[in-house]
Write a protein that holds these residues in place. Structure first.
Motif, PDB file in Angstrom:
ATOM      1  N   MET A   1       0.832  -1.216   0.000  1.00 55.99           N
ATOM      2  CA  MET A   1       0.000   0.000   0.000  1.00 55.99           C
ATOM      3  C   MET A   1       0.860   1.256   0.000  1.00 55.99           C
ATOM      4  O   MET A   1       0.519   2.244  -0.644  1.00 55.99           O
ATOM      5  N   SER A   2       1.977   1.221   0.716  1.00 56.11           N
ATOM      6  CA  SER A   2       2.859   2.388   0.730  1.00 56.11           C
ATOM      7  C   SER A   2       3.391   2.657  -0.664  1.00 56.11           C
ATOM      8  O   SER A   2       3.525   3.812  -1.083  1.00 56.11           O
ATOM      9  N   ILE A   3       3.705   1.581  -1.384  1.00 53.92           N
ATOM     10  CA  ILE A   3       4.237   1.781  -2.735  1.00 53.92           C
ATOM     11  C   ILE A   3       3.140   2.320  -3.647  1.00 53.92           C
ATOM     12  O   ILE A   3       3.391   3.195  -4.487  1.00 53.92           O
ATOM     13  N   ILE A   4       1.905   1.868  -3.440  1.00 56.71           N
ATOM     14  CA  ILE A   4       0.791   2.444  -4.207  1.00 56.71           C
ATOM     15  C   ILE A   4       0.670   3.939  -3.903  1.00 56.71           C
ATOM     16  O   ILE A   4       0.524   4.772  -4.799  1.00 56.71           O
ATOM     17  N   LEU A   5       0.811   4.287  -2.617  1.00 56.88           N
ATOM     18  CA  LEU A   5       0.758   5.703  -2.223  1.00 56.88           C
ATOM     19  C   LEU A   5       1.866   6.497  -2.913  1.00 56.88           C
ATOM     20  O   LEU A   5       1.649   7.611  -3.407  1.00 56.88           O
ATOM     21  N   MET A   6       3.068   5.913  -2.964  1.00 60.86           N
ATOM     22  CA  MET A   6       4.185   6.585  -3.631  1.00 60.86           C
ATOM     23  C   MET A   6       3.902   6.780  -5.109  1.00 60.86           C
ATOM     24  O   MET A   6       4.224   7.820  -5.682  1.00 60.86           O
ATOM     25  N   LEU A   7       3.304   5.760  -5.738  1.00 55.01           N
ATOM     26  CA  LEU A   7       3.010   5.860  -7.163  1.00 55.01           C
ATOM     27  C   LEU A   7       1.993   6.966  -7.418  1.00 55.01           C
ATOM     28  O   LEU A   7       2.079   7.681  -8.418  1.00 55.01           O
ATOM     29  N   VAL A   8       1.019   7.111  -6.507  1.00 55.09           N
ATOM     30  CA  VAL A   8       0.024   8.176  -6.656  1.00 55.09           C
ATOM     31  C   VAL A   8       0.718   9.537  -6.652  1.00 55.09           C
ATOM     32  O   VAL A   8       0.448  10.402  -7.482  1.00 55.09           O
ATOM     33  N   VAL A   9       1.660   9.709  -5.715  1.00 58.18           N
ATOM     34  CA  VAL A   9       2.380  10.969  -5.628  1.00 58.18           C
ATOM     35  C   VAL A   9       3.209  11.203  -6.881  1.00 58.18           C
ATOM     36  O   VAL A   9       3.250  12.307  -7.429  1.00 58.18           O
ATOM     37  N   THR A  10       3.851  10.126  -7.367  1.00 60.25           N
ATOM     38  CA  THR A  10       4.647  10.247  -8.589  1.00 60.25           C
ATOM     39  C   THR A  10       3.758  10.657  -9.759  1.00 60.25           C
ATOM     40  O   THR A  10       4.129  11.514 -10.565  1.00 60.25           O
ATOM     41  N   ALA A  11       2.566  10.059  -9.829  1.00 63.09           N
ATOM     42  CA  ALA A  11       1.637  10.407 -10.906  1.00 63.09           C
ATOM     43  C   ALA A  11       1.280  11.887 -10.821  1.00 63.09           C
ATOM     44  O   ALA A  11       1.261  12.592 -11.839  1.00 63.09           O
ATOM     45  N   ALA A  12       1.019  12.359  -9.599  1.00 61.51           N
ATOM     46  CA  ALA A  12       0.692  13.777  -9.423  1.00 61.51           C
ATOM     47  C   ALA A  12       1.853  14.648  -9.878  1.00 61.51           C
ATOM     48  O   ALA A  12       1.667  15.685 -10.511  1.00 61.51           O
ATOM     49  N   TYR A  13       3.067  14.179  -9.580  1.00 58.19           N
ATOM     50  CA  TYR A  13       4.254  14.944  -9.985  1.00 58.19           C
ATOM     51  C   TYR A  13       4.352  15.014 -11.505  1.00 58.19           C
ATOM     52  O   TYR A  13       4.575  16.083 -12.073  1.00 58.19           O
ATOM     53  N   VAL A  14       4.156  13.874 -12.160  1.00 57.41           N
ATOM     54  CA  VAL A  14       4.252  13.844 -13.616  1.00 57.41           C
ATOM     55  C   VAL A  14       3.196  14.766 -14.226  1.00 57.41           C
ATOM     56  O   VAL A  14       3.463  15.504 -15.174  1.00 57.41           O
ATOM     57  N   LEU A  15       1.983  14.758 -13.631  1.00 57.43           N
ATOM     58  CA  LEU A  15       0.892  15.577 -14.153  1.00 57.43           C
ATOM     59  C   LEU A  15       1.228  17.061 -14.115  1.00 57.43           C
ATOM     60  O   LEU A  15       0.866  17.804 -15.018  1.00 57.43           O
ATOM     61  N   CYS A  16       1.890  17.501 -13.039  1.00 61.57           N
ATOM     62  CA  CYS A  16       2.173  18.942 -13.007  1.00 61.57           C
ATOM     63  C   CYS A  16       3.669  19.235 -13.152  1.00 61.57           C
ATOM     64  O   CYS A  16       4.128  20.309 -12.793  1.00 61.57           O
ATOM     65  N   ALA A  17       4.414  18.276 -13.717  1.00 60.59           N
ATOM     66  CA  ALA A  17       5.875  18.435 -13.795  1.00 60.59           C
ATOM     67  C   ALA A  17       6.273  19.688 -14.559  1.00 60.59           C
ATOM     68  O   ALA A  17       7.237  20.353 -14.196  1.00 60.59           O
ATOM     69  N   ARG A  18       5.504  20.025 -15.610  1.00 61.80           N
ATOM     70  CA  ARG A  18       5.991  21.148 -16.407  1.00 61.80           C
ATOM     71  C   ARG A  18       5.850  22.483 -15.696  1.00 61.80           C
ATOM     72  O   ARG A  18       6.461  23.461 -16.096  1.00 61.80           O
ATOM     73  N   TRP A  19       5.041  22.506 -14.615  1.00 59.82           N
ATOM     74  CA  TRP A  19       4.989  23.746 -13.847  1.00 59.82           C
ATOM     75  C   TRP A  19       5.964  23.736 -12.668  1.00 59.82           C
ATOM     76  O   TRP A  19       6.147  24.721 -11.997  1.00 59.82           O
ATOM     77  N   LEU A  20       6.509  22.553 -12.425  1.00 52.03           N
ATOM     78  CA  LEU A  20       7.300  22.410 -11.204  1.00 52.03           C
ATOM     79  C   LEU A  20       8.783  22.491 -11.500  1.00 52.03           C
ATOM     80  O   LEU A  20       9.479  21.501 -11.413  1.00 52.03           O
ATOM     81  N   LYS A  21       9.246  23.643 -11.831  1.00 50.47           N
ATOM     82  CA  LYS A  21      10.684  23.758 -12.088  1.00 50.47           C
ATOM     83  C   LYS A  21      11.358  24.380 -10.890  1.00 50.47           C
ATOM     84  O   LYS A  21      11.390  25.581 -10.715  1.00 50.47           O
ATOM     85  N   MET A  22      11.882  23.522 -10.041  1.00 49.34           N
ATOM     86  CA  MET A  22      12.529  24.019  -8.833  1.00 49.34           C
ATOM     87  C   MET A  22      14.036  24.094  -9.064  1.00 49.34           C
ATOM     88  O   MET A  22      14.761  23.151  -8.814  1.00 49.34           O
ATOM     89  N   GLU A  23      14.464  25.213  -9.608  1.00 48.13           N
ATOM     90  CA  GLU A  23      15.868  25.347  -9.964  1.00 48.13           C
ATOM     91  C   GLU A  23      16.602  26.234  -8.975  1.00 48.13           C
ATOM     92  O   GLU A  23      15.999  26.977  -8.224  1.00 48.13           O
ATOM     93  N   ARG A  24      17.915  26.167  -9.010  1.00 50.76           N
ATOM     94  CA  ARG A  24      18.726  27.063  -8.189  1.00 50.76           C
ATOM     95  C   ARG A  24      18.651  28.456  -8.787  1.00 50.76           C
ATOM     96  O   ARG A  24      18.888  28.637  -9.979  1.00 50.76           O
ATOM     97  N   SER A  25      18.300  29.439  -7.977  1.00 50.83           N
ATOM     98  CA  SER A  25      18.158  30.788  -8.518  1.00 50.83           C
ATOM     99  C   SER A  25      19.506  31.477  -8.602  1.00 50.83           C
ATOM    100  O   SER A  25      20.366  31.248  -7.791  1.00 50.83           O
TER     101      SER A  25
END
Lengths: 282, 269
Positions: free
Chosen positions: A258-282
């Protein structure tokens, strides 16, 4: 690059890398292996199959827990953004410069209490004999105390409280980074304050809002304490189900799956909004 | 016309701010207020004030022991996390290493995984290796969650303008370690202290990893978790208020030590 100088460069990063591998990557490996095993007759047996995962999706109450987690996560994220944005805007544009830091520190002060204490504090407010109910009873709006505690609403209120603070902080930081020249240029070109906000400020702060929203969703979906204390056991979320496997039954294989399923859900959420999530060094 | 609109916006803003600030402070206010409650239940009406629940907390040896445990774990794990984070940040910011992106990703990866999963993974591993649960295992878990944070904070503050000073130190005969401890570390002190205090409060408040990885010696949030079983109780209010107060003291210390003192330096960059 000689071998010696290469070692010299590596040795600074190495301790942190080793620590992360030993106590983060390897444990995850242990967990993946565990999720392929089975607990049979009180013993954990190395069965090497995906039965735990298949079982998860065939049991309606487990799928329901996953859906509850997702619903609550999304609801909390949306409400928190809508509540936090105006506050961040007010602090950034309506509070005099020298008070802004104080206003911000105040807005996130209760952020620094542990989940346990904060959830308990909300219980004091929302319980049957709590502040909200006794107030509403006193002024006569309701005749019977509302059952807010031990429901999804209490969980959502507790979460929104926490994430409004987090999002106010991130959105404020974003608003402050904007050069005032954009707004000035828009005003020079004849845009009113509303149009300036809608066409200039909002789009420019959207990436920051997305990062904050993603963080909110991830932390929300993975939290055990707030749903446990405020939501009770009427409507379980995924982390509660995981903890039940460990606590009551010592069923580590199931909990790991179940924990791995939870992790996959989070990964899916990350992939879905990855193009807005650019956390770069300023 | 313009003035009227500005007035309306300001009034609405003030109204909204009061509402949200009220929402933010409501639970904490109730928590602290009813820790002074002079009756058996922390509910309306308020009677008091009394300090007897604080006395009850301070004379409860399980609570005070767990407070000391929390302090030890928070201090120890934060020192290790800052050290690991600082060295890694320095290494990655100053040297061209192969697979930099991968290393950065690996170092910050624990930030994206929920504490529950990190704790469960460690629990399964420690069980498999026969490592008994103790304050040490909690500390290891807290270093895992705080190192990425310290690394990210310190790394983001490494700029190129410090390189010249480090080169100068090197030219004047300082060894790499001397440069690191006598030149770089003092220059980076604001972010080092900031990440230290942040790690300290995170560890101090952390529950789920401590819960999963502790056995006999527990930390304060775990002990308070145990108190919750007795339902609403002013003693829990008092314990919770004290946890909150200590977090705030840490923050104020950070504010005074780091931001006030170094503000000029940070802004000048």
């Amino acid at each position: 690059m000689s071998a010696q100088s290469s070692w010299k460069r590596w040795r600074l990063v190495l301790p942190a890398l080793l620590w992360t591998v030993a106590f983060f990557i390897v444990p995850l490996g242990f967990m993946v292996v565990m999720s392929l095993w089975h607990r049979i007759g009180g013993k954990i047996v190395a069965t090497w199959n995906f039965e735990n995962y298949i079982e998860f999706f065939t049991k309606p109450h487990l799928v329901k827990a996953l859906l509850n987690s997702l619903e609550i996560g999304l609801t909390v994220t949306v409400i928190s953004i809508f509540l936090a944005y105006p506050l961040a805007w007010i602090i950034a544009y309506r509070v005099p410069e020298r008070w802004q830091r104080t206003a911000l520190l105040l807005a996130i002060l209760p952020f620094w209490t542990s989940y346990v204490v904060r959830s308990y504090a909300w219980l004091l407010v929302l319980a049957k004999q709590g502040i909200v109910n006794s107030f509403l009873l006193d002024i006569g709006i309701i005749a019977e105390p509302l059952a807010i505690a031990s429901s999804r609403y209490a969980t959502i209120i507790g979460f929104v409280h926490f994430f409004v603070m987090l999002l106010t902080l991130t959105i404020y930081a974003n608003l402050r980074q904007l050069s005032p020249n954009y707004a000035r240029a828009a005003a020079d070109l004849g845009a009113g304050p509303l149009r300036t906000f809608w066409h200039i400020i909002l789009p420019l702060t959207l990436p920051g809002v997305m990062v904050g929203g993603f963080l909110t969703f991830v932390l929300c979906v993975g939290d055990y304490i707030t749903p446990k204390i405020l939501g009770g056991s009427n409507e379980l979320v995924l982390p509660q189900v995981i903890m039940l496997q460990i606590g009551r039954r010592a069923d580590f294989p199931n909990a790991a799956a179940m924990s791995i399923i939870l992790m996959l859900v989070v990964t899916a959420a990350y992939v879905l909004c990855a193009r807005w999530l650019k956390m770069e060094r300023s | 016309m313009h003035g009227v609109r500005r007035h309306v916006v300001n009034t609405l803003s003030a109204f909204y701010a009061v509402l949200i600030y009220g929402f933010i402070f409501l639970p904490v206010g109730v928590l602290v207020l009813f820790s002074f409650q002079d009756s058996r239940l922390p509910i309306m009406p308020f009677k008091g004030p009394t300090l007897k629940w604080y006395e009850a907390v301070l004379s409860d040896s399980r609570l005070t022991d767990s407070m000391i445990n929390s302090f030890i774990v928070a201090m120890g794990s934060s020192v290790v996390a800052v050290l690991l984070g600082f060295l890694a940040a320095f290494g990655l910011a100053r040297y061209v290493l192969p697979a930099r992106g991968l290393q950065r990703a690996l170092l910050t990866a624990p930030l994206t995984v929920s504490y529950l999963i990190i704790g469960l993974g460690l629990l399964i591993m420690f069980n498999a290796m026969g490592v008994p649960r103790s304050l040490w295992t909690i500390g290891i878990g807290h270093v895992v969650i705080n190192t990425p944070l310290c690394f990210a904070i310190i790394y983001s503050q490494f700029g190129d303008h410090q390189v010249n000073i480090e080169r100068a130190a090197h030219d004047l005969g300082a060894s790499e370690w001397q440069t690191l401890w006598l030149v770089t570390a003092p220059m980076m002190m604001p972010s080092i202290l900031a990440s230290f205090f942040l790690a300290l409060t995170f560890s101090w408040d952390e529950f789920i990893i401590s819960f999963l990885l502790s056995r006999f010696d527990v930390t304060l949030p775990v002990e308070i978790w145990g108190l919750l079983r007795s339902g609403l109780n002013p003693k829990t209010n008092a314990a919770g208020s004290m946890v909150f107060l200590i977090s705030i003291v840490l923050l104020v210390l950070a504010e005074l030590l780091v931001f006030r003192r170094f503000n000029g330096r940070v802004n000048r960059k």
